[in-house]
Design an enzyme around this catalytic site. Structure first.
Site, PDB file in Angstrom:
ATOM      1  N   CYS A   1      67.287  81.433 -28.209  1.00 21.49           N
ATOM      2  CA  CYS A   1      65.923  81.970 -28.080  1.00 21.49           C
ATOM      3  C   CYS A   1      66.175  83.211 -27.700  1.00 21.49           C
ATOM      4  O   CYS A   1      67.319  83.737 -27.181  1.00 21.49           O
ATOM      5  CB  CYS A   1      65.239  81.318 -27.019  1.00 21.49           C
ATOM      6  SG  CYS A   1      64.806  79.470 -27.279  1.00 21.49           S
TER       7      CYS A   1
ATOM      8  N   ARG B   1      66.893  85.701 -33.008  1.00 22.15           N
ATOM      9  CA  ARG B   1      67.586  84.427 -32.305  1.00 22.15           C
ATOM     10  C   ARG B   1      66.495  83.160 -32.298  1.00 22.15           C
ATOM     11  O   ARG B   1      66.959  82.258 -31.847  1.00 22.15           O
ATOM     12  CB  ARG B   1      67.348  84.980 -30.846  1.00 22.15           C
ATOM     13  CG  ARG B   1      68.337  86.076 -30.538  1.00 22.15           C
ATOM     14  CD  ARG B   1      68.240  86.707 -29.142  1.00 22.15           C
ATOM     15  NE  ARG B   1      68.883  85.636 -28.415  1.00 22.15           N
ATOM     16  CZ  ARG B   1      70.375  85.670 -27.928  1.00 22.15           C
ATOM     17  NH1 ARG B   1      70.975  86.443 -28.548  1.00 22.15           N
ATOM     18  NH2 ARG B   1      70.705  84.600 -27.125  1.00 22.15           N
TER      19      ARG B   1
ATOM     20  N   TRP C   1      63.225  79.100 -30.427  1.00 17.06           N
ATOM     21  CA  TRP C   1      63.927  78.362 -31.431  1.00 17.06           C
ATOM     22  C   TRP C   1      64.148  77.074 -30.849  1.00 17.06           C
ATOM     23  O   TRP C   1      65.091  76.661 -30.145  1.00 17.06           O
ATOM     24  CB  TRP C   1      65.275  79.004 -31.985  1.00 17.06           C
ATOM     25  CG  TRP C   1      65.985  78.071 -33.086  1.00 17.06           C
ATOM     26  CD1 TRP C   1      65.781  78.679 -34.570  1.00 17.06           C
ATOM     27  CD2 TRP C   1      66.917  77.151 -33.070  1.00 17.06           C
ATOM     28  NE1 TRP C   1      66.642  77.728 -35.264  1.00 17.06           N
ATOM     29  CE2 TRP C   1      67.300  76.815 -34.314  1.00 17.06           C
ATOM     30  CE3 TRP C   1      67.638  76.363 -31.980  1.00 17.06           C
ATOM     31  CZ2 TRP C   1      68.168  75.720 -34.993  1.00 17.06           C
ATOM     32  CZ3 TRP C   1      68.384  75.366 -32.408  1.00 17.06           C
ATOM     33  CH2 TRP C   1      68.694  75.074 -33.960  1.00 17.06           C
TER      34      TRP C   1
ATOM     35  N   ASN D   1      66.196  80.875 -21.820  1.00 10.74           N
ATOM     36  CA  ASN D   1      66.923  80.792 -23.138  1.00 10.74           C
ATOM     37  C   ASN D   1      68.162  80.028 -22.860  1.00 10.74           C
ATOM     38  O   ASN D   1      69.073  80.259 -21.851  1.00 10.74           O
ATOM     39  CB  ASN D   1      67.523  82.162 -23.593  1.00 10.74           C
ATOM     40  CG  ASN D   1      68.603  82.080 -24.696  1.00 10.74           C
ATOM     41  OD1 ASN D   1      68.747  81.087 -25.471  1.00 10.74           O
ATOM     42  ND2 ASN D   1      69.465  83.093 -24.653  1.00 10.74           N
ATOM     43  N   GLY D   2      68.407  78.724 -23.508  1.00 10.49           N
ATOM     44  CA  GLY D   2      69.365  78.038 -23.222  1.00 10.49           C
ATOM     45  C   GLY D   2      69.108  76.504 -23.374  1.00 10.49           C
ATOM     46  O   GLY D   2      67.991  76.315 -23.879  1.00 10.49           O
TER      47      GLY D   2
ATOM     48  N   GLU E   1      82.692  82.466 -48.360  1.00 13.58           N
ATOM     49  CA  GLU E   1      81.837  83.424 -47.730  1.00 13.58           C
ATOM     50  C   GLU E   1      80.682  83.469 -48.695  1.00 13.58           C
ATOM     51  O   GLU E   1      79.382  83.665 -48.338  1.00 13.58           O
ATOM     52  CB  GLU E   1      82.475  84.717 -46.962  1.00 13.58           C
ATOM     53  CG  GLU E   1      81.585  85.699 -47.000  1.00 13.58           C
ATOM     54  CD  GLU E   1      80.769  85.361 -45.636  1.00 13.58           C
ATOM     55  OE1 GLU E   1      80.716  84.059 -45.106  1.00 13.58           O
ATOM     56  OE2 GLU E   1      79.536  85.996 -45.315  1.00 13.58           O
TER      57      GLU E   1
ATOM     58  N   LYS F   1      76.619  82.983 -48.451  1.00 11.78           N
ATOM     59  CA  LYS F   1      75.556  83.939 -48.146  1.00 11.78           C
ATOM     60  C   LYS F   1      74.483  83.450 -49.130  1.00 11.78           C
ATOM     61  O   LYS F   1      73.178  83.601 -48.941  1.00 11.78           O
ATOM     62  CB  LYS F   1      76.031  85.332 -48.551  1.00 11.78           C
ATOM     63  CG  LYS F   1      76.311  86.508 -47.964  1.00 11.78           C
ATOM     64  CD  LYS F   1      76.263  86.772 -46.614  1.00 11.78           C
ATOM     65  CE  LYS F   1      76.380  85.631 -45.640  1.00 11.78           C
ATOM     66  NZ  LYS F   1      77.190  85.697 -44.627  1.00 11.78           N
TER      67      LYS F   1
ATOM     68  N   GLU G   1      72.282  80.413 -47.651  1.00 12.01           N
ATOM     69  CA  GLU G   1      71.516  80.546 -46.484  1.00 12.01           C
ATOM     70  C   GLU G   1      70.327  81.555 -46.793  1.00 12.01           C
ATOM     71  O   GLU G   1      69.118  81.341 -46.108  1.00 12.01           O
ATOM     72  CB  GLU G   1      72.464  81.003 -45.230  1.00 12.01           C
ATOM     73  CG  GLU G   1      72.867  82.557 -45.276  1.00 12.01           C
ATOM     74  CD  GLU G   1      73.517  82.666 -44.204  1.00 12.01           C
ATOM     75  OE1 GLU G   1      73.199  82.413 -42.771  1.00 12.01           O
ATOM     76  OE2 GLU G   1      74.654  83.547 -44.160  1.00 12.01           O
TER      77      GLU G   1
ATOM     78  N   HIS H   1      90.525  68.270 -60.493  1.00 15.51           N
ATOM     79  CA  HIS H   1      90.712  67.053 -59.843  1.00 15.51           C
ATOM     80  C   HIS H   1      89.353  66.595 -59.308  1.00 15.51           C
ATOM     81  O   HIS H   1      89.149  66.060 -58.280  1.00 15.51           O
ATOM     82  CB  HIS H   1      91.563  67.513 -58.440  1.00 15.51           C
ATOM     83  CG  HIS H   1      92.784  67.988 -58.615  1.00 15.51           C
ATOM     84  ND1 HIS H   1      93.836  67.150 -59.006  1.00 15.51           N
ATOM     85  CD2 HIS H   1      93.413  69.389 -58.932  1.00 15.51           C
ATOM     86  CE1 HIS H   1      94.883  67.802 -59.247  1.00 15.51           C
ATOM     87  NE2 HIS H   1      94.793  69.282 -59.182  1.00 15.51           N
TER      88      HIS H   1
ATOM     89  N   LYS I   1      70.146  83.826 -35.402  1.00 15.96           N
ATOM     90  CA  LYS I   1      71.293  84.546 -35.644  1.00 15.96           C
ATOM     91  C   LYS I   1      72.487  84.091 -34.680  1.00 15.96           C
ATOM     92  O   LYS I   1      73.503  84.101 -35.021  1.00 15.96           O
ATOM     93  CB  LYS I   1      70.848  86.031 -35.013  1.00 15.96           C
ATOM     94  CG  LYS I   1      72.088  87.036 -35.165  1.00 15.96           C
ATOM     95  CD  LYS I   1      72.545  87.228 -36.392  1.00 15.96           C
ATOM     96  CE  LYS I   1      73.538  88.265 -36.913  1.00 15.96           C
ATOM     97  NZ  LYS I   1      74.176  88.302 -37.959  1.00 15.96           N
TER      98      LYS I   1
HETATM   99  O1  M6R Z   1      77.947  85.164 -33.678  1.00 16.02           O
HETATM  100  P1  M6R Z   1      78.945  84.573 -34.480  1.00 16.02           P
HETATM  101  O2  M6R Z   1      79.977  85.303 -35.286  1.00 16.02           O
HETATM  102  O3  M6R Z   1      79.882  83.274 -33.662  1.00 16.02           O
HETATM  103  O4  M6R Z   1      77.921  83.593 -35.573  1.00 16.02           O
HETATM  104  C1  M6R Z   1      78.862  82.482 -36.373  1.00 16.02           C
HETATM  105  C2  M6R Z   1      77.964  81.942 -37.425  1.00 16.02           C
HETATM  106  O5  M6R Z   1      76.707  81.249 -36.622  1.00 16.02           O
HETATM  107  C3  M6R Z   1      77.376  83.091 -38.302  1.00 16.02           C
HETATM  108  O6  M6R Z   1      78.502  83.663 -38.868  1.00 16.02           O
HETATM  109  C4  M6R Z   1      76.671  82.504 -39.166  1.00 16.02           C
HETATM  110  O7  M6R Z   1      77.418  81.725 -40.156  1.00 16.02           O
HETATM  111  C5  M6R Z   1      75.888  83.533 -40.131  1.00 16.02           C
HETATM  112  N1  M6R Z   1      74.507  83.020 -40.423  1.00 16.02           N
HETATM  113  C6  M6R Z   1      76.399  83.547 -41.647  1.00 16.02           C
HETATM  114  O8  M6R Z   1      75.799  84.615 -42.209  1.00 16.02           O
END
Ligand code: M6R
Length: 616
Positions: A2, A27, A74, A100-101, A487, A491, A494, A510, A611
């Site tokens: 959060c 967040r 969140w 937050n936590g 990667e 992208k 998500e 395979h 995030k």
């Molecule tokens: O802050 P971090 O790099 O540890 O975050 C890791 C992942 O949560 C982050 O890379 C996530 O996969 C992104 N949403 C990808 O775009």
């Protein structure tokens, strides 16, 4: 996961709190609320939904109070709803708390408090905190200025889990108390006013002077002072850090979305990350002080991370292996931490995390420390939780990354890790100096190459228009191109919610090739001279089965191929193979972005995501 904000000063608190929450929405964004101290009363306004909803609440507009706390949520315990939103008050309406936590033992604490006559309205773990504070405050007969801090200390000592909290107290209307454990919290120092936030960008437009709280440090803020206390409430002085980021870095700066802005910031992010480390053709990581003896004694290097950061690990695995001659394993933090990994004092563990707050990555680091391994955190956020746990912290210089989908952090992480691997080779004298110089030279040219890609978006926009209604998209490549494919696939899924998978091209036969039929979209990446023929042959197999192919190929390789066989071709400048992920991922980030825009989606805040994943 959060975001929290606080303000204490002489201006109206509500607009400052709302502006801060808006910057922290990455967040979490399922509910939001604020509490403002006004005429000795704590006034709370909160609701389900995004922070923008709070701007329409007239009662918030009318709030004149100059002290307040705020939260964007969140959900972890309890569905997103008005009653579960923060701030939470104790049942006697004396204390307001944002948190937050996660409080793991809240059920036991709730029962205990209920037996003492306290009652609860929400399903959240947080609501025990203001009630515990009330409990300890009411038991304290010493009515001095530190009574509120004592109550917060006793309450937070009872909590198992993680927290960054801000507390308002009706009986102490001119102060605010904050404390953290394993969740981020920064204090911004102003002139006759002070600010609090989960991260620096949220309050960067007001101050550049920040205090970073360590676990179980308490701060008592008034308009004119910030007093710090350790876990035993012994007062101490703290030094402020001055941040060099500017407020524009955390704004959209004319772009439609943070994600697009951050994609375009990659040349600068890469340039700055290199700039801090390369001097006269030599990679400098003096703070590590690694000797030839130490590096040659290593039996294993682990790269541990989550999501995109883990993909950055995959993209540099073979580079680090080649440079250090040590076996490199890339691990997902949430898997690593529960599988009793083989780690000892001869293992070097490198943790990659943009935010420095990812719970699984931090837990994996703690595990490695227990097993006596040396630990390095690769992060973008100065003072983030992981930097306080790791033996060494080395920084990407990407500037604040706000969009949930990580872009510039990924390319900066690869940049920094390739530099680190060159440093290993320098110390070990394991690779010819000329070769190292050549890679560094290529690196210095990377920002220009990425800029060139960013100027050529016409074709990508056309492909996005053809692809945005697809249900499935496949990505494939070999070697580092396979890492990039993983990667790129993340992208797309998500931010566009299109199902997507990535495959090592050699794996197709395979099983995966069974999924290929007429009209299926496949994106292929080819940058490795040694693997061109193999990958092209795999692509030909899927073309035969009717696939629509979009190829990302480097300019030099493209010249050697009959590119007519592919449906679409995007060429990128050729670079050293170790760096190829940086140039190939950029058009694929843009493609995912344009597809999501065609679908009319909120690219910066994709559904169900936040995030920083500060919970398991
Ligand atoms: O802050 P971090 O790099 O540890 O975050 C890791 C992942 O949560 C982050 O890379 C996530 O996969 C992104 N949403 C990808 O775009």
């Amino acid at each position: 996961m959060c975001g929290i904000v606080g303000y204490i000063g002489n201006q109206k608190a509500a607009p400052i709190l709302l502006a801060g929450l808006t910057k922290l929405e990455y967040r979490g964004y399922d509910s939001a609320g604020i509490a403002v101290m006004e005429n000795g009363e704590i006034k709370v306004q909160k609701d389900k939904g995004r922070v923008s909803n709070l701007y329409d609440i007239k009662e918030i507009d009318d709030l004149k109070g100059t002290i307040g706390i705020a939260h964007t949520r969140w959900a972890t315990h309890g569905v997103p709803s008005k009653v579960n939103s923060h701030p939470h008050m104790d049942c006697k309406d004396e204390f307001a708390v944002v948190h937050n936590g996660i409080i793991e033992n809240y059920i036991e604490l709730k029962k205990e408090l209920e037996n003492e006559g306290y009652n609860f309205k929400s399903e959240t773990d947080t609501e025990v905190i203001p009630n515990l504070i009330n409990y300890y405050y009411s038991k304290d007969n010493n009515n001095d200025e530190l009574r509120i801090v004592r109550a917060v200390k006793l309450a937070t000592e009872r909590l198992i889990g993680s927290f960054a909290i801000e507390v308002l107290s009706k009986e102490n209307p001119d102060i605010m108390v904050v404390v953290r454990k394993d969740s981020p919290l920064v204090i911004g120092k102003g002139v006759k006013e002070n600010y609090i936030a989960s991260d620096i960008p949220a309050i960067l437009s007001y101050t550049k002077d920040f205090y970073l709280l360590e676990n179980f440090e308490f701060a008592m803020l008034s308009r004119n002072s910030i007093r710090f206390f350790d876990k035993d409430l012994k007062e101490f002085k703290k030094k402020a850090n001055t941040i060099t980021w500017n407020a524009m870095d955390a704004d959209k700066n004319g772009y439609d979305d943070y994600m697009l802005k951050e994609i375009h910031e990659q040349p600068t992010a890469i340039r700055e990350t290199i700039g801090t480390r390369v001097n006269k053709g030599i990679c400098k990581f003096d703070e590590l002080g690694f000797t030839k003896e130490y590096l040659s004694s290593l039996n294993q290097i682990y790269l541990i991370a989550c999501g995109t950061a883990m993909h950055a690990g995959l993209a540099v695995k073979s580079t680090i292996e080649r440079m250090s001659k040590v076996h490199v394993e890339v691990d997902i933090a949430s898997e690593f931490r529960y599988r009793d990994p083989l780690v000892n004092e001869k293992t070097l563990c490198i943790f990659i995390t943009q935010s420095g707050e990812t719970a699984d990555t931090i837990a994996a680091l703690k595990l490695c420390k227990e097993k006596n391994a040396k630990t390095i955190a690769v992060t973008n956020v100065i003072g983030s939780s992981i930097t306080r746990e790791a033996d060494f912290a080395i920084y990407t210089h990407a500037g604040p990354e706000i969009a949930v989908a990580s872009t510039k952090a990924y390319t900066s992480q690869i940049t920094l890790l390739v530099l680190l691997s060159i440093y290993f080779a320098q110390v070990l004298e394991s690779v010819d100096k000329n070769e190292l110089q050549q890679i560094i030279k290529e690196m210095l040219d990377l920002p220009n190459k990425v800029e060139k890609i960013l100027k050529n978006t016409k074709k990508l926009k056309e492909i996005a228009k053809m692809m945005f209604k697809e249900k499935d998209v496949f990505y494939m490549g070999r070697g580092i191109d396979y890492a990039t494919a993983q990667e790129a696939s993340l992208k797309l899924k998500e931010i566009s919610y299109i199902h997507s998978e990535s495959y090592a091209a050699g794996e197709l036969k395979h099983g995966t090739i069974a999924l290929i039929e007429k009209g299926v979209n496949v994106i292929g990446i080819i940058t490795d001279d040694n693997l061109v023929k193999k990958t092209v042959s795999n692509i030909e197999e899927i073309i035969t089965r009717g696939a629509i192919t979009t190829m990302i190929i480097n300019e030099e390789i493209a010249k050697t191929l009959n590119t007519q066989i592919f449906t679409n071709v995007i060429t990128v400048p050729a670079t050293n193979q170790y760096l190829s992920s940086i140039v190939t991922v950029v058009p694929l980030q843009l493609l995912a972005y344009y597809i999501a825009k065609e679908k009319g989606l909120d690219v910066d805040k994709p559904r169900n995501l936040a995030k920083s994943v500060t919970v398991e």
